[in-house]
Design a protein around this motif. Structure first.
Motif, PDB file in Angstrom:
ATOM      1  N   VAL A 184       8.773  -0.853   5.915  1.00 20.95           N
ATOM      2  CA  VAL A 184       7.599  -0.252   6.561  1.00 20.95           C
ATOM      3  C   VAL A 184       6.338  -0.590   5.770  1.00 20.95           C
ATOM      4  CG1 VAL A 184       6.520   1.899   7.335  1.00 20.95           C
ATOM      5  CG2 VAL A 184       8.992   1.589   7.576  1.00 20.95           C
ATOM      6  N   ASN A 185       6.281  -0.127   4.516  1.00 16.98           N
ATOM      7  CA  ASN A 185       5.104  -0.482   3.706  1.00 16.98           C
ATOM      8  C   ASN A 185       5.488  -1.329   2.497  1.00 16.98           C
ATOM      9  OD1 ASN A 185       6.311   1.374   2.059  1.00 16.98           O
ATOM     10  ND2 ASN A 185       4.642   2.859   2.075  1.00 16.98           N
ATOM     11  N   GLU A 186       6.735  -1.755   2.467  1.00 17.79           N
ATOM     12  CA  GLU A 186       7.230  -2.420   1.265  1.00 17.79           C
ATOM     13  C   GLU A 186       6.443  -3.683   0.932  1.00 17.79           C
ATOM     14  OE1 GLU A 186      11.513  -3.493   2.444  1.00 17.79           O
ATOM     15  OE2 GLU A 186      11.336  -4.458   0.491  1.00 17.79           O
ATOM     16  N   HIS A 187       5.943  -4.395   1.958  1.00 15.66           N
ATOM     17  CA  HIS A 187       5.215  -5.639   1.678  1.00 15.66           C
ATOM     18  C   HIS A 187       3.707  -5.410   1.559  1.00 15.66           C
ATOM     19  CE1 HIS A 187       8.964  -7.635   2.063  1.00 15.66           C
ATOM     20  NE2 HIS A 187       9.156  -7.069   3.235  1.00 15.66           N
ATOM     21  N   GLU A 188       3.329  -4.156   1.576  1.00 14.52           N
ATOM     22  CA  GLU A 188       1.903  -3.820   1.536  1.00 14.52           C
ATOM     23  C   GLU A 188       1.523  -3.151   0.220  1.00 14.52           C
ATOM     24  OE1 GLU A 188      -1.084  -1.052   3.961  1.00 14.52           O
ATOM     25  OE2 GLU A 188       0.936  -1.117   4.764  1.00 14.52           O
ATOM     26  N   ILE A 189       2.518  -2.930  -0.616  1.00 12.00           N
ATOM     27  CA  ILE A 189       2.270  -2.108  -1.805  1.00 12.00           C
ATOM     28  C   ILE A 189       1.256  -2.766  -2.750  1.00 12.00           C
ATOM     29  CG2 ILE A 189       3.399  -1.207  -3.896  1.00 12.00           C
ATOM     30  CD1 ILE A 189       5.724  -0.346  -2.004  1.00 12.00           C
ATOM     31  N   ALA A 190       1.367  -4.080  -2.909  1.00 14.33           N
ATOM     32  CA  ALA A 190       0.423  -4.774  -3.795  1.00 14.33           C
ATOM     33  C   ALA A 190      -1.005  -4.626  -3.267  1.00 14.33           C
ATOM     34  CB  ALA A 190       0.800  -6.248  -3.910  1.00 14.33           C
ATOM     35  N   SER A 191      -1.179  -4.809  -1.969  1.00 10.80           N
ATOM     36  CA  SER A 191      -2.551  -4.727  -1.447  1.00 10.80           C
ATOM     37  C   SER A 191      -3.059  -3.287  -1.449  1.00 10.80           C
ATOM     38  CB  SER A 191      -2.663  -5.362  -0.057  1.00 10.80           C
ATOM     39  OG  SER A 191      -1.761  -4.748   0.818  1.00 10.80           O
ATOM     40  N   MET A 192      -2.164  -2.318  -1.261  1.00 10.97           N
ATOM     41  CA  MET A 192      -2.602  -0.915  -1.367  1.00 10.97           C
ATOM     42  C   MET A 192      -3.069  -0.603  -2.783  1.00 10.97           C
ATOM     43  SD  MET A 192      -0.202   1.549   0.853  1.00 10.97           S
ATOM     44  CE  MET A 192      -1.220   2.935   0.405  1.00 10.97           C
ATOM     45  N   MET A 193      -2.324  -1.150  -3.722  1.00 15.77           N
ATOM     46  CA  MET A 193      -2.686  -0.920  -5.129  1.00 15.77           C
ATOM     47  C   MET A 193      -4.058  -1.549  -5.425  1.00 15.77           C
ATOM     48  SD  MET A 193      -0.600  -2.052  -8.512  1.00 15.77           S
ATOM     49  CE  MET A 193      -1.061  -3.785  -8.465  1.00 15.77           C
ATOM     50  N   GLU A 194      -4.270  -2.750  -4.921  1.00 21.95           N
ATOM     51  CA  GLU A 194      -5.568  -3.404  -5.177  1.00 21.95           C
ATOM     52  C   GLU A 194      -6.697  -2.600  -4.536  1.00 21.95           C
ATOM     53  OE1 GLU A 194      -4.614  -8.094  -5.721  1.00 21.95           O
ATOM     54  OE2 GLU A 194      -4.159  -7.252  -3.754  1.00 21.95           O
ATOM     55  N   TRP A 195      -6.429  -2.086  -3.341  1.00 19.52           N
ATOM     56  CA  TRP A 195      -7.452  -1.255  -2.674  1.00 19.52           C
ATOM     57  C   TRP A 195      -7.724   0.007  -3.498  1.00 19.52           C
ATOM     58  CZ3 TRP A 195      -6.368   3.751  -0.838  1.00 19.52           C
ATOM     59  CH2 TRP A 195      -7.468   4.394  -0.246  1.00 19.52           C
ATOM     60  N   ALA A 196      -6.658   0.731  -3.848  1.00 25.28           N
ATOM     61  CA  ALA A 196      -6.829   2.006  -4.569  1.00 25.28           C
ATOM     62  C   ALA A 196      -7.580   1.782  -5.884  1.00 25.28           C
ATOM     63  CB  ALA A 196      -5.466   2.651  -4.827  1.00 25.28           C
ATOM     64  N   HIS A 197      -7.144   0.806  -6.635  1.00 24.45           N
ATOM     65  CA  HIS A 197      -7.779   0.552  -7.928  1.00 24.45           C
ATOM     66  C   HIS A 197      -9.232   0.086  -7.742  1.00 24.45           C
ATOM     67  CE1 HIS A 197      -3.631   0.120 -10.110  1.00 24.45           C
ATOM     68  NE2 HIS A 197      -3.881   1.323  -9.657  1.00 24.45           N
ATOM     69  N   GLY A 198      -9.444  -0.704  -6.699  1.00 23.40           N
ATOM     70  CA  GLY A 198     -10.806  -1.169  -6.396  1.00 23.40           C
ATOM     71  C   GLY A 198     -11.734   0.007  -6.092  1.00 23.40           C
ATOM     72  N   GLU A 199     -11.178   1.061  -5.516  1.00 19.97           N
ATOM     73  CA  GLU A 199     -11.976   2.254  -5.166  1.00 19.97           C
ATOM     74  C   GLU A 199     -12.033   3.254  -6.331  1.00 19.97           C
ATOM     75  OE1 GLU A 199     -13.410   3.098  -1.943  1.00 19.97           O
ATOM     76  OE2 GLU A 199     -13.136   0.948  -1.644  1.00 19.97           O
ATOM     77  N   GLY A 200     -11.352   2.922  -7.416  1.00 22.44           N
ATOM     78  CA  GLY A 200     -11.367   3.817  -8.578  1.00 22.44           C
ATOM     79  C   GLY A 200     -10.307   4.908  -8.539  1.00 22.44           C
ATOM     80  N   HIS A 201      -9.282   4.757  -7.673  1.00 22.66           N
ATOM     81  CA  HIS A 201      -8.217   5.757  -7.584  1.00 22.66           C
ATOM     82  C   HIS A 201      -6.947   5.257  -8.264  1.00 22.66           C
ATOM     83  CE1 HIS A 201     -10.895   7.189  -4.530  1.00 22.66           C
ATOM     84  NE2 HIS A 201     -10.521   6.318  -3.610  1.00 22.66           N
ATOM     85  N   ASP A 202      -6.226   6.190  -8.904  1.00 21.98           N
ATOM     86  CA  ASP A 202      -4.862   5.865  -9.326  1.00 21.98           C
ATOM     87  C   ASP A 202      -3.992   5.837  -8.079  1.00 21.98           C
ATOM     88  OD1 ASP A 202      -5.730   5.994 -11.932  1.00 21.98           O
ATOM     89  OD2 ASP A 202      -4.783   7.927 -12.373  1.00 21.98           O
TER      90      ASP A 202
END
Ligand code: SAM
Length: 348
Positions: A184-202
């Motif tokens: 479901v989201n397994e192939h999206e985890i890297a991009s979610m992480m880049e988004w979160a970190h880019g926004e300043g979120h853990d």
């Protein structure tokens, strides 16, 4: 909320009774309270589509929830997380935040926080900050609009992202929680992480747990975080760090993004030896372990007298029974959930 809630004679007795320590020597310093079993989402791994909710009269009132939380604070609970269901759909929940914030002012409570799906966050963010809330967890499993709708069944991603922005603007530190879901989201985890970190979120990743019947096979949802980590390490440099937020997440720093990534691994690495938590449901049932059925009713002693002596005794008895840990299994042979109640009942 009346101030006499904190001035009862039993306050001194409770403080004298000392901190809550279980038979394995673990101090209970973290309480999670589900303020409602209702939610405006129906996440496929959390709830069945058609849930039967508790009749409203079974719920503890906001005053009773305050009294209950305060009884734990008197016994050394330093961190209080309001959750659900969706905590921000409970009517007047900000009254509870406001009254509990007095424990932050006295210094008895270190942290007052919440876990939310973010749908109502835009209108509550400023009030939460005014109540002394500093950090919040927002659950987002995908940044794909259609997938978000499919996972939550009813949710709207744009509203949640608006809530996250409002929270940041109000000065709240946001941590994103995502349940790792196979296919479901397994192939999206890297991009979610880049988004979160880019926004300043853990970002914290969570393994799906076998809690409650959800009408789907758990084995089809379960994605071990050891696999996720190995895959991320093909592209990113992850360094284990000592950073802790009082919960079960273990963190790494990601060199390429400069952000923090947490792993919550109830399946692949049971973290019970350091468990400092208990959970109370919106009906006042205390669960000493997320993954066990044993529970203690705190509503009866709470309602039996204005004094907290009975309540404190019930809490002591329950902490004495806190089990060593949970033992979750997800495989093709184990069709039954580890416990029958959903995460939305116990409080995530
Ligand atoms: N409604 C709020 C929210 O969405 O965060 C708070 C309650 S929700 C039950 C708390 C957290 O539990 C969410 O991050 C959710 O994804 C997670 N959760 C629910 N069921 C789960 C399960 N079976 N295994 C792992 N995490 C689960």
């Amino acid at each position: 909320m009346p101030r006499d809630l904190i001035d009862r004679p039993s306050v001194a007795a409770a403080a004298e009774a000392g901190p809550l320590v279980d038979t394995f020597g673990r101090a209970v310093t973290y309480l999670r309270v589900s303020v409602t079993d209702r939610c405006d989402f129906r996440c496929v791994y959390c709830m069945a589509e058609h849930m039967t909710f508790l009749p409203k009269q079974d719920l503890l009132s906001l005053e009773e929830l305050d009294r209950l939380c305060s009884a734990f604070v008197l016994r050394g609970v330093r961190k209080l997380r309001l959750t659900g269901g969706e905590p921000l759909v409970r009517r007047d929940v900000m009254t509870l935040f406001r009254s509990l914030s007095r424990h932050m002012e006295t210094g008895q409570l270190e942290e007052l926080t919440l876990t939310t799906n973010g749908s109502q966050l835009a209108r509550h963010a400023a009030d939460l900050a005014a109540c002394g809330v500093k950090r919040i967890n927002v659950s987002i499993d995908t940044l794909d609009v259609a997938k978000f709708r499919a996972i939550t069944r009813w949710g709207e991603l744009s509203k949640v992202l608006e809530g996250v922005k409002a929270a940041s603007a109000a000065g709240l530190k946001v941590k994103i929680n995502a349940v790792a879901l196979k296919d479901v989201n397994e192939h999206e985890i890297a991009s979610m992480m880049e988004w979160a970190h880019g926004e300043g979120h853990d970002l914290s990743l969570i393994e799906v747990m076998p809690l409650g019947e959800v009408g789907e096979e758990r084995v089809d949802q379960y994605l071990p975080l050891s696999d996720v980590r190995a895959r991320l390490e093909e592209r990113f440099t992850l360094t284990d760090i000592d950073y802790r937020t009082g919960g079960p997440a273990r963190y790494v720093e990601v060199k390429e993004t400069g952000g923090r990534l947490g792993f919550i691994t109830p399946m692949t690495h049971n973290f019970c030896e350091g468990c400092n938590r208990v959970r109370v449901t919106c009906t006042g049932t205390l669960y000493m372990c997320l993954g066990q059925e044993d529970a203690a009713d705190l509503r009866a002693p709470l309602r039996a007298s204005k004094d907290d002596a009975l309540l404190q005794r019930a809490i002591d008895d329950a902490i004495f029974r806190k089990p060593k840990g949970h033992d979750f299994v997800i495989d093709r042979r184990t069709r039954q959930p580890a416990v029958s109640r959903h995460m939305s009942t116990t409080g995530g």
